[in-house]
Design a protein around this motif. Structure first.
Motif, PDB file in Angstrom:
ATOM      1  N   PHE A  39       0.978  32.169  13.742  1.00 27.97           N
ATOM      2  CA  PHE A  39      -0.044  31.321  14.384  1.00 27.97           C
ATOM      3  C   PHE A  39      -1.372  32.036  14.606  1.00 27.97           C
ATOM      4  N   CYS A  40      -1.494  33.257  14.103  1.00 28.49           N
ATOM      5  CA  CYS A  40      -2.684  34.060  14.407  1.00 28.49           C
ATOM      6  C   CYS A  40      -2.964  34.964  13.213  1.00 28.49           C
ATOM      7  N   ALA A  41      -4.238  35.104  12.859  1.00 24.38           N
ATOM      8  CA  ALA A  41      -4.630  36.028  11.792  1.00 24.38           C
ATOM      9  C   ALA A  41      -5.906  36.729  12.238  1.00 24.38           C
ATOM     10  N   VAL A  42      -6.007  38.012  11.922  1.00 25.65           N
ATOM     11  CA  VAL A  42      -7.138  38.786  12.430  1.00 25.65           C
ATOM     12  C   VAL A  42      -7.599  39.773  11.361  1.00 25.65           C
ATOM     13  N   ASN A  43      -8.905  40.051  11.339  1.00 22.74           N
ATOM     14  CA  ASN A  43      -9.460  41.075  10.458  1.00 22.74           C
ATOM     15  C   ASN A  43     -10.576  41.808  11.218  1.00 22.74           C
ATOM     16  N   PRO A  44     -11.256  42.776  10.620  1.00 17.40           N
ATOM     17  CA  PRO A  44     -12.258  43.526  11.385  1.00 17.40           C
ATOM     18  C   PRO A  44     -13.433  42.700  11.908  1.00 17.40           C
ATOM     19  N   LYS A  45     -13.586  41.456  11.453  1.00 20.56           N
ATOM     20  CA  LYS A  45     -14.693  40.608  11.923  1.00 20.56           C
ATOM     21  C   LYS A  45     -14.255  39.494  12.864  1.00 20.56           C
ATOM     22  N   PHE A  46     -13.128  38.841  12.538  1.00 15.78           N
ATOM     23  CA  PHE A  46     -12.789  37.577  13.192  1.00 15.78           C
ATOM     24  C   PHE A  46     -11.336  37.533  13.671  1.00 15.78           C
ATOM     25  N   ASN A  93     -12.211  39.769   1.287  1.00 17.85           N
ATOM     26  CA  ASN A  93     -13.426  39.115   1.773  1.00 17.85           C
ATOM     27  C   ASN A  93     -13.168  38.666   3.211  1.00 17.85           C
ATOM     28  N   ASP A  94     -13.785  39.365   4.156  1.00 14.14           N
ATOM     29  CA  ASP A  94     -13.504  39.106   5.573  1.00 14.14           C
ATOM     30  C   ASP A  94     -14.034  37.765   6.063  1.00 14.14           C
ATOM     31  N   ASN A  95     -14.768  37.037   5.225  1.00 17.11           N
ATOM     32  CA  ASN A  95     -15.290  35.722   5.621  1.00 17.11           C
ATOM     33  C   ASN A  95     -14.504  34.569   5.010  1.00 17.11           C
ATOM     34  N   VAL A  96     -13.410  34.875   4.335  1.00 19.90           N
ATOM     35  CA  VAL A  96     -12.630  33.831   3.655  1.00 19.90           C
ATOM     36  C   VAL A  96     -11.219  33.791   4.238  1.00 19.90           C
ATOM     37  N   ILE A  97     -10.791  32.592   4.613  1.00 18.63           N
ATOM     38  CA  ILE A  97      -9.454  32.394   5.191  1.00 18.63           C
ATOM     39  C   ILE A  97      -8.787  31.191   4.531  1.00 18.63           C
ATOM     40  N   ALA A  98      -7.485  31.280   4.352  1.00 16.21           N
ATOM     41  CA  ALA A  98      -6.718  30.155   3.789  1.00 16.21           C
ATOM     42  C   ALA A  98      -5.833  29.565   4.880  1.00 16.21           C
ATOM     43  N   SER A  99      -5.593  28.263   4.781  1.00 15.42           N
ATOM     44  CA  SER A  99      -4.724  27.578   5.748  1.00 15.42           C
ATOM     45  C   SER A  99      -3.749  26.678   5.005  1.00 15.42           C
ATOM     46  N   TRP A 109     -11.372  28.439   3.161  1.00 18.18           N
ATOM     47  CA  TRP A 109     -12.595  28.222   3.935  1.00 18.18           C
ATOM     48  C   TRP A 109     -13.498  29.449   3.909  1.00 18.18           C
ATOM     49  N   GLN A 110     -14.802  29.194   3.887  1.00 19.84           N
ATOM     50  CA  GLN A 110     -15.799  30.263   4.043  1.00 19.84           C
ATOM     51  C   GLN A 110     -16.295  30.209   5.482  1.00 19.84           C
ATOM     52  N   ILE A 111     -16.130  31.304   6.209  1.00 19.03           N
ATOM     53  CA  ILE A 111     -16.539  31.365   7.610  1.00 19.03           C
ATOM     54  C   ILE A 111     -17.859  32.138   7.699  1.00 19.03           C
ATOM     55  N   PRO A 112     -18.917  31.537   8.252  1.00 22.97           N
ATOM     56  CA  PRO A 112     -20.199  32.259   8.332  1.00 22.97           C
ATOM     57  C   PRO A 112     -20.146  33.366   9.383  1.00 22.97           C
ATOM     58  N   ASP A 113     -21.040  34.351   9.252  1.00 20.18           N
ATOM     59  CA  ASP A 113     -21.081  35.450  10.221  1.00 20.18           C
ATOM     60  C   ASP A 113     -21.541  34.972  11.595  1.00 20.18           C
ATOM     61  N   TYR A 114     -22.368  33.904  11.612  1.00 22.04           N
ATOM     62  CA  TYR A 114     -22.809  33.348  12.896  1.00 22.04           C
ATOM     63  C   TYR A 114     -21.840  32.250  13.331  1.00 22.04           C
ATOM     64  N   LEU A 403     -17.745  33.132  -1.545  1.00 21.86           N
ATOM     65  CA  LEU A 403     -16.675  32.818  -2.483  1.00 21.86           C
ATOM     66  C   LEU A 403     -17.182  31.672  -3.343  1.00 21.86           C
ATOM     67  N   LYS A 404     -17.342  31.926  -4.633  1.00 26.88           N
ATOM     68  CA  LYS A 404     -17.806  30.870  -5.531  1.00 26.88           C
ATOM     69  C   LYS A 404     -16.612  30.341  -6.312  1.00 26.88           C
ATOM     70  N   VAL A 405     -16.509  29.030  -6.378  1.00 26.57           N
ATOM     71  CA  VAL A 405     -15.431  28.394  -7.133  1.00 26.57           C
ATOM     72  C   VAL A 405     -16.050  27.782  -8.379  1.00 26.57           C
ATOM     73  N   VAL A 406     -15.635  28.267  -9.535  1.00 27.83           N
ATOM     74  CA  VAL A 406     -16.155  27.748 -10.803  1.00 27.83           C
ATOM     75  C   VAL A 406     -15.018  27.019 -11.496  1.00 27.83           C
ATOM     76  N   LYS A 407     -15.102  25.700 -11.514  1.00 25.46           N
ATOM     77  CA  LYS A 407     -14.033  24.904 -12.111  1.00 25.46           C
ATOM     78  C   LYS A 407     -14.053  25.067 -13.627  1.00 25.46           C
ATOM     79  N   LYS A 408     -12.877  25.234 -14.202  1.00 22.40           N
ATOM     80  CA  LYS A 408     -12.792  25.319 -15.657  1.00 22.40           C
ATOM     81  C   LYS A 408     -12.947  23.931 -16.263  1.00 22.40           C
ATOM     82  N   ASN A 409     -13.452  23.887 -17.489  1.00 24.82           N
ATOM     83  CA  ASN A 409     -13.618  22.621 -18.194  1.00 24.82           C
ATOM     84  C   ASN A 409     -12.233  22.079 -18.566  1.00 24.82           C
ATOM     85  N   ILE A 410     -11.864  20.977 -17.955  1.00 21.53           N
ATOM     86  CA  ILE A 410     -10.507  20.454 -18.182  1.00 21.53           C
ATOM     87  C   ILE A 410     -10.324  19.954 -19.616  1.00 21.53           C
TER      88      ILE A 410
END
Length: 471
Positions: A39-46, A93-99, A109-114, A403-410
């Motif tokens: 129920f909890c996840a932590v890294n050096p930023k968040f 990437n300390d600003n990216v979290i999965a749920s 998700w991309q979490i901003p520094d602010y 985190l950039k997501v580049v979709k492949k050409n289906i």
């Protein structure tokens, strides 16, 4: 000849201490959902905690420094339509979290520094391939953007978050509910535990079970398993008499345990947190009010009890800080984030030392934030050990990386058979825009609208001329 009675270990005197009251995180409505995740996840930023929320699932993300009482209107991360069951920060990437959620999806998700003004509702990418709720997620330790998910459909899926596509689906391996999944140090193997009482070691790229053990613990309650640095498997479970038990196993010889120790009688499933640098495993039971810790070595009895941190309040969940987020100047070797019903309490594990100098023996080089492989390299069969960093001068988290997501050409890449759907909210830059950028975009849109209105007016004028000419 004098006989050494006490085993020598630099970790024999490790002790746990809660932080002062003003360093806790207060007024957080921790989720009450019945699920055996931390129920909890932590890294050096968040710090991220799964919370109660009406009409869907949510978790809260707090900057580590934002201690004290949390505003009841603090923005949440809300996008799931049912409760969130597991969260995991990206190790690269300390600003990216999965749920992962009961709604059968995984969101990244991309979490901003602010601290954002409003709740974050748009994930970078949504991964859809499970047919039942998803209760487990885990990032690959060395390959960029590779994420594992396991659902109540008994399916393990590996995703490339950078393209939003499914890499592998491990089907027909588990005959019942999967309890937990763990990577080995370089991400070449998985260990899983399952309600069918089997512990499996899986090569995900070959989609093969390379070793398995039936009922390492004879009890019926859930078993947990993790890899140690040496490639052994550490398990927690229950005896037939419902006593909690721990085990250490060699997957090359799964029949006989290296060590098997009974502990106590309690219902709570023991969640193991392992520090590969010190070979210490910390056991936190849900509903327990203690943390037991053991050192794993290559001398009998192999799993050595060190101590127990005890408190009065039971824990609802637990977060475990990566090594690079610790305070090396205070000889801190672990930091836990203990969830109560309405607050989160950091607990610091320290090795008592008199010197203020950097302690090389406590802090060997540790995995840093740089991935050793790209997703396609790992998929093609390459393995690489984590890229290590020194903590001698402390660790300074890097700034927000998108985190950039580049979709492949289906049309060029037909999907493999089986469940495979994913969609990303954007193929471009995914940071939240600044106020100036928003105003600039509004101004540009207004100019475009004005130009289009003028063009429509000109065309209508010409149309009138044509109509008058034909008359």
């Amino acid at each position: 000849m004098s006989r050494r009675v006490v085993r020598q270990s630099k970790f024999r005197h490790v002790f746990g201490q809660p932080v002062k009251a003003d360093q806790m995180y207060e007024d957080i409505r921790v989720s009450k959902v019945t699920w055996d995740s931390s129920f909890c996840a932590v890294n050096p930023k968040f710090l991220a905690i799964i919370v109660e929320s009406g009409g869907g699932g949510a978790f809260i993300v707090l900057p580590l420094a934002k201690t004290g009482r949390v505003d009841k209107n603090h923005p949440l991360v809300t996008g799931h339509t049912a409760p969130v069951l597991d969260i995991d920060w990206c190790p690269h990437n300390d600003n990216v979290i999965a749920s992962a959620s009961e709604d059968t999806t995984v969101m990244v998700w991309q979490i901003p520094d602010y601290v954002p003004v409003r709740s974050i509702t748009e994930p970078v990418v949504t991964l859809e391939g499970h047919s039942k709720r998803v209760g487990i997620i885990s990032w690959h330790p060395t390959a960029r953007n590779v994420l594992l998910s396991a659902g109540c459909d008994n399916l393990v899926i590996l995703w490339n978050v950078g393209t939003g596509e499914m890499l592998l689906a491990l089907e027909d391996m588990h005959t019942d509910l999967i309890y937990n999944v763990g990577w080995n140090r370089n991400g070449s193997l998985l260990v899983t535990t399952c309600k069918d009482k089997k512990v499996r070691v899986i090569d995900p790229r070959k989609q093969q079970v390379v070793a398995e053990r039936f009922a390492p613990h004879e009890g019926l309650r859930p078993v947990r398993a993790i890899f140690t640095r040496e490639g052994h498997i550490f398990t927690t479970g229950f005896t037939r008499m419902s006593q909690r038990e721990l085990g250490l196993w060699d997957p090359n010889n799964f029949e006989e345990p290296i060590a098997l120790q009974e502990m106590d009688t309690s219902n709570g499933v023991l969640l193991p947190f392992y520090d590969a640098d010190s070979s210490i495993v910390y056991l936190c039971g849900k509903g327990d009010s203690s943390i037991r810790y053991f050192e794993i070595t290559d001398e009998a009895p192999y799993v050595h009890y060190l101590n127990t941190y005890s408190s009065k309040e039971p824990q609802r969940g637990m977060g475990f800080m990566p090594k690079r987020g610790l305070d090396v100047s205070k000889c801190e070797i672990a930091r836990f984030f203990k969830l109560h019903e309405r607050k989160c309490e950091p607990i610091v594990m320290t090795v008592p030392r008199k010197s203020d100098l950097f302690q090389d023996d406590l802090y060997p080089d540790t995995p840093g934030p740089e991935p050793a492989l790209e997703a396609d390299e790992w998929l093609s069969g390459k393995d690489a050990e984590p890229i290590l960093i020194s903590l001698r001068d402390g660790y300074v988290p890097v700034k927000n990386r998108e985190l950039k997501v580049v979709k492949k050409n289906i049309l060029d890449n037909r999907p493999p058979p089986g469940p495979r759907r994913s969609h990303s909210t954007s193929n471009t830059d995914l940071s939240l825009p600044t106020l100036d950028e928003v105003l600039e975009e509004i101004r540009a849109l207004k100019e475009t609208v004005q130009a289009q209105e003028k063009r429509i007016s000109d065309l209508e004028h010409k149309l009138c001329q044509f109509t008058n000419g034909t008359d």
